[in-house]
Design an enzyme around this catalytic site. Sequence first.
Site, PDB file in Angstrom:
ATOM      1  N   ARG A 232       0.846  -1.191   0.000  1.00  0.00           N
ATOM      2  CA  ARG A 232       0.000   0.000   0.000  1.00  0.00           C
ATOM      3  C   ARG A 232       0.879   1.237   0.000  1.00  0.00           C
ATOM      4  NH1 ARG A 232      -3.385  -2.738  -1.606  1.00  0.00           N
ATOM      5  NH2 ARG A 232      -5.389  -3.249  -0.696  1.00  0.00           N
ATOM      6  N   GLU A 261      -3.064   7.498  -4.718  1.00  0.00           N
ATOM      7  CA  GLU A 261      -3.281   6.997  -6.086  1.00  0.00           C
ATOM      8  C   GLU A 261      -4.736   7.212  -6.492  1.00  0.00           C
ATOM      9  OE1 GLU A 261      -1.976   2.926  -5.126  1.00  0.00           O
ATOM     10  OE2 GLU A 261      -4.017   2.238  -5.488  1.00  0.00           O
ATOM     11  N   HIS A 279      -1.136   0.130  -9.966  1.00  0.00           N
ATOM     12  CA  HIS A 279      -1.748  -0.820  -9.016  1.00  0.00           C
ATOM     13  C   HIS A 279      -2.347  -2.030  -9.751  1.00  0.00           C
ATOM     14  CE1 HIS A 279      -3.859  -1.237  -4.855  1.00  0.00           C
ATOM     15  NE2 HIS A 279      -3.590  -2.425  -5.383  1.00  0.00           N
TER      16      HIS A 279
END
Length: 312
Positions: A232, A261, A279
Site C-alpha cells: 500500500r 493513487e 496498481h
Amino acid sequence: MSKPKVLQIGALSERFNRELAECYEVTALWQRVDPLAFLQEQGTAFELLVSSARFGCSAEQLACLPNLRAICSFGVGYDPYPLELLRDRGIVISTTPDVLNDCVADLAMGLIIDTARQLAAADRFVRAGGWPAATFPLTRKVSGKKLGIVGLGRIGQAIARRAEGFAMPVRYHKRCQDLSSPYGFEADLLALARWADFLVLACPGGAATHHLIDADVLAALGPQGILVNISRGSVVDQPALVTALLNGHLGGAGLDVFEGEPTVPAELFALPNVVLLPHVGSGTHETRLRMEELVLANLQAFIDKGELLTPL
Ligand code: 8YV
C-alpha cells in the site's frame, strides 16, 4: 422466491456486476446521485454488502446500515474498513486471500528486475530511436543480491520462494518472528534496510504500518538500494521517497502503489531508475476471475450456512 438483497458499494468488472445481479437483488450505490442520502433513507434494508479493497466501507456508511451482517470484499487488503467497529457490531467480513499470491509475487519480482535492469527505460530508449546513436548505460545485477522483505505473510512468502530461484539470500521483518520460516528474521527494520540490496514491501496497509518506510529507512537502504512496493502507498512516506530519489540517496524504486493513487508524483516521471505501475498486482484475467468467484462463493456461503469461507 425473491432474491436476497445486496448492497454493492463500487463497480467491479462488468462480468462480476452481471453475475451478482443474476443471483441477487443488487443496489448499486455508486449509481445513486447522493449515495449517503440514499443510505440514510434506505440503509435499514441491507444485511449483505459487497465491496472491495479499493472502495471499502466507511464508518459513516456503516452508521446507516444498522442491520448489516456480512461484508464480502474483493481483494486481500482490508485497510479501508473500520475493523474495530465491525467487530463491535458483530459484522463479519471476508476478503480474497491466496488466489492472488502468485500474481502479486510475480509482479514484485518483475519490479525488482525492471527497476534494477531498467527494462522500461531501455524500452523507451529503443522506441525513441536512441539505439543507433548511443549505448544504453549499464545497470545492476539481480541474481544473488540480498532481498529484505517487510511482511512475511502469504504474499511475502511467495516472493521469498521466487527469490530462491534467483539465488538471493532472504531476510524479513514483521511484528513477530515466524518460527516456522526458513528465512532470517530481522526485528530491526533499519538493520534490514542496511543489509538489503532490494527491500520489498509486502505488509498490510492501515494505521499499524503508516509511513513505516520513512527517511531513515530509505537512508539505510542507501544509494545502491532499491525499494519495491506492492503493498500500500500509505506504508511509505512518499515525499521522503521522492526526495531520496531526486537526490540520488536511494538507488531506485519499483512502485505499484502510491499515497493518493491514482495521482503519482510527477517529479518521478523523468527518473530512469524508477518504475511506476498503476496498481496492477492482482490484475490478470486468471486471478481477477478467481477473486470474483471467491467473493460470490463467500456471499452464497453466508446466505446458505451463515458462515464465510475466507473470513478475516
Ligand atoms: C485489488 C489489492 O486489485 O487485493 C488487494 O488488496 O490491492 C488489489 O489486488 C484492488 O485493491 C481491489 O479493489
